[in-house]
Design a protein around this motif. Structure first.
Motif, short mmCIF file in Angstrom:
data_model
loop_
_atom_site.label_atom_id
_atom_site.label_comp_id
_atom_site.label_asym_id
_atom_site.label_seq_id
_atom_site.Cartn_x
_atom_site.Cartn_y
_atom_site.Cartn_z
N GLN A 106 0.82 -1.22 0.00
CA GLN A 106 0.00 0.00 0.00
C GLN A 106 0.85 1.26 0.00
OE1 GLN A 106 -3.93 -0.25 2.33
NE2 GLN A 106 -2.60 -1.68 3.40
N ALA A 107 2.00 1.23 0.68
CA ALA A 107 2.84 2.43 0.78
C ALA A 107 3.48 2.78 -0.55
CB ALA A 107 3.90 2.24 1.86
N GLU A 108 3.94 1.76 -1.29
CA GLU A 108 4.61 1.99 -2.57
C GLU A 108 4.39 0.78 -3.46
OE1 GLU A 108 9.09 2.80 -4.32
OE2 GLU A 108 8.75 2.89 -2.17
N GLU A 109 3.73 0.97 -4.57
CA GLU A 109 3.38 -0.12 -5.50
C GLU A 109 4.61 -0.96 -5.85
OE1 GLU A 109 1.09 -2.60 -7.49
OE2 GLU A 109 0.19 -0.81 -6.62
N GLY A 110 4.48 -2.27 -5.67
CA GLY A 110 5.56 -3.19 -6.01
C GLY A 110 6.59 -3.39 -4.91
N GLN A 111 6.52 -2.58 -3.85
CA GLN A 111 7.44 -2.72 -2.71
C GLN A 111 6.69 -3.40 -1.57
OE1 GLN A 111 10.83 -1.80 -2.66
NE2 GLN A 111 10.39 -1.63 -4.85
N TRP A 112 6.78 -4.71 -1.50
CA TRP A 112 6.01 -5.47 -0.51
C TRP A 112 6.64 -5.40 0.86
CZ3 TRP A 112 1.25 -7.10 -1.53
CH2 TRP A 112 0.85 -7.11 -2.87
N HIS A 113 5.80 -5.25 1.90
CA HIS A 113 6.27 -5.12 3.28
C HIS A 113 5.41 -5.97 4.20
CE1 HIS A 113 8.95 -1.76 2.40
NE2 HIS A 113 7.99 -1.30 1.62
N TRP A 114 6.07 -6.63 5.16
CA TRP A 114 5.35 -7.39 6.19
C TRP A 114 4.92 -6.45 7.31
CZ3 TRP A 114 3.61 -12.02 5.17
CH2 TRP A 114 4.30 -12.85 4.28
N VAL A 115 3.78 -6.74 7.93
CA VAL A 115 3.24 -5.86 8.98
C VAL A 115 4.15 -5.75 10.20
CG1 VAL A 115 0.82 -6.10 8.33
CG2 VAL A 115 1.83 -7.77 9.92
N ASP A 116 4.98 -6.76 10.46
CA ASP A 116 5.87 -6.70 11.64
C ASP A 116 7.27 -6.20 11.29
OD1 ASP A 116 7.00 -8.83 10.29
OD2 ASP A 116 7.08 -10.14 12.06
N GLN A 117 7.42 -5.64 10.10
CA GLN A 117 8.70 -5.09 9.60
C GLN A 117 9.74 -6.15 9.27
OE1 GLN A 117 8.27 -1.88 8.91
NE2 GLN A 117 6.32 -2.15 9.94
N THR A 118 9.38 -7.43 9.29
CA THR A 118 10.29 -8.47 8.82
C THR A 118 10.65 -8.13 7.37
OG1 THR A 118 9.32 -10.18 10.22
CG2 THR A 118 10.50 -10.94 8.27
N PRO A 119 11.93 -8.19 7.00
CA PRO A 119 12.28 -7.89 5.61
C PRO A 119 11.59 -8.85 4.64
CG PRO A 119 14.24 -7.95 6.99
CD PRO A 119 13.10 -8.46 7.82
N TYR A 120 11.05 -8.31 3.56
CA TYR A 120 10.41 -9.13 2.53
C TYR A 120 11.50 -9.82 1.74
CZ TYR A 120 7.95 -10.36 -1.76
OH TYR A 120 7.44 -11.03 -2.83
N ASN A 121 11.40 -11.13 1.61
CA ASN A 121 12.40 -11.94 0.93
C ASN A 121 11.74 -12.63 -0.25
OD1 ASN A 121 14.27 -13.81 0.10
ND2 ASN A 121 14.61 -14.71 2.11
N GLU A 122 12.07 -12.19 -1.45
CA GLU A 122 11.46 -12.74 -2.67
C GLU A 122 11.65 -14.25 -2.77
OE1 GLU A 122 9.12 -12.73 -5.74
OE2 GLU A 122 9.74 -10.74 -5.07
N THR A 123 12.78 -14.77 -2.26
CA THR A 123 13.03 -16.20 -2.37
C THR A 123 12.21 -17.01 -1.37
OG1 THR A 123 14.93 -16.11 -0.87
CG2 THR A 123 15.36 -15.84 -3.24
N ALA A 124 11.63 -16.35 -0.37
CA ALA A 124 10.77 -17.03 0.61
C ALA A 124 9.33 -16.59 0.43
CB ALA A 124 11.24 -16.72 2.03
N ALA A 125 8.97 -16.24 -0.81
CA ALA A 125 7.60 -15.84 -1.13
C ALA A 125 6.93 -16.98 -1.90
CB ALA A 125 7.59 -14.55 -1.95
N PHE A 126 5.62 -17.06 -1.79
CA PHE A 126 4.89 -18.19 -2.36
C PHE A 126 3.75 -17.70 -3.26
CE2 PHE A 126 6.96 -19.52 1.51
CZ PHE A 126 7.60 -20.67 1.10
N TRP A 127 4.11 -16.81 -4.20
CA TRP A 127 3.13 -16.25 -5.12
C TRP A 127 2.67 -17.30 -6.13
CZ3 TRP A 127 1.16 -11.74 -3.83
CH2 TRP A 127 1.94 -10.82 -3.11
N ARG A 128 1.39 -17.23 -6.51
CA ARG A 128 0.88 -18.04 -7.61
C ARG A 128 1.57 -17.60 -8.89
NH1 ARG A 128 -5.58 -17.43 -7.14
NH2 ARG A 128 -5.57 -18.92 -8.84
#
Length: 150
Positions: free
Chosen positions: A82-104
Motif C-alpha cells: 500500500q505504501a509503494e506499489e511493487g514494494q512489498w512489506h510485512w506488517v511486523d517489519q520483517t524484511p520481505y524476501n522474494e526467495t521465501a515468497a509463495f506467489w501463484r
C-alpha cells in the motif's frame, strides 16, 4: 538432575493452532484488510508473517483441511504494498524476501488497486498460492502471535 529433564512447554490461546514457536488464528468471518489487521492486533497478534517454507506448508495444509463446501477461500496475510506499489512489506517489519515468497504463477499482478496479499486456497491448489487483491475485499484472515513458553 540431568539436562534432558527440563522441557519447555508452549501453549496458545483457546481456538488457536500451534506450530513451532507461533500460534495461528484462522477466522471464520470475513473483513477487509485494514479491519483484519485491527482485529488481529486487538487479540495481541498481527496478520500472519510467513517466512519459512515449513510455516507456509503448515498454514496451507490447515486451511486446505478446513475448506467447506465452497471450492475456494482466501485468507489475508500480513503482506502489503500500500505504501509503494511493487514494494512489498510485512506488517511486523520483517524484511520481505522474494526467495521465501509463495506467489501463484503470474502473481503479484500489481493490478489496479491490488495492494494486499492473500493466501488463496482451493482443492487443487499447490503451496504457491499467494495472490494480490484490493484491500477493500472482504475475506478470511490468519493472525499470528508468539506461543507462550514456560
Amino acid at each position: 538432575l540431568t539436562e534432558s529433564f527440563w522441557q519447555v512447554w508452549t501453549c496458545c490461546p483457546m481456538g488457536w493452532k500451534h506450530f513451532q514457536s507461533s500460534c495461528y488464528y484462522f477466522s471464520r468471518d470475513i473483513m477487509n484488510w485494514g479491519d483484519s489487521e485491527t482485529n488481529c492486533t486487538g487479540m495481541g497478534s498481527h496478520l500472519v508473517v510467513i517466512n519459512r517454507g515449513n510455516e507456509q506448508d503448515f498454514i496451507f495444509n490447515w486451511t486446505k483441511k478446513t475448506l467447506t463446501f465452497i471450492s475456494d477461500e482466501s485468507y489475508y496475510i500480513g503482506l502489503t504494498d500500500q505504501a509503494e506499489e511493487g514494494q512489498w512489506h510485512w506488517v511486523d517489519q520483517t524484511p520481505y524476501n522474494e526467495t521465501a515468497a509463495f506467489w501463484r504463477q503470474n502473481e503479484p499482478s500489481n493490478g489496479n488497486m491490488e495492494n494486499c496479499a492473500v493466501m488463496h486456497i482451493e482443492t487443487k491448489a499447490n503451496r504457491k498460492n499467494w495472490n494480490d487483491i484490493p484491500c477493500s475485499t472482504k475475506v478470511y484472515r490468519i493472525c499470528e502471535t508468539a506461543a507462550t513458553s514456560f
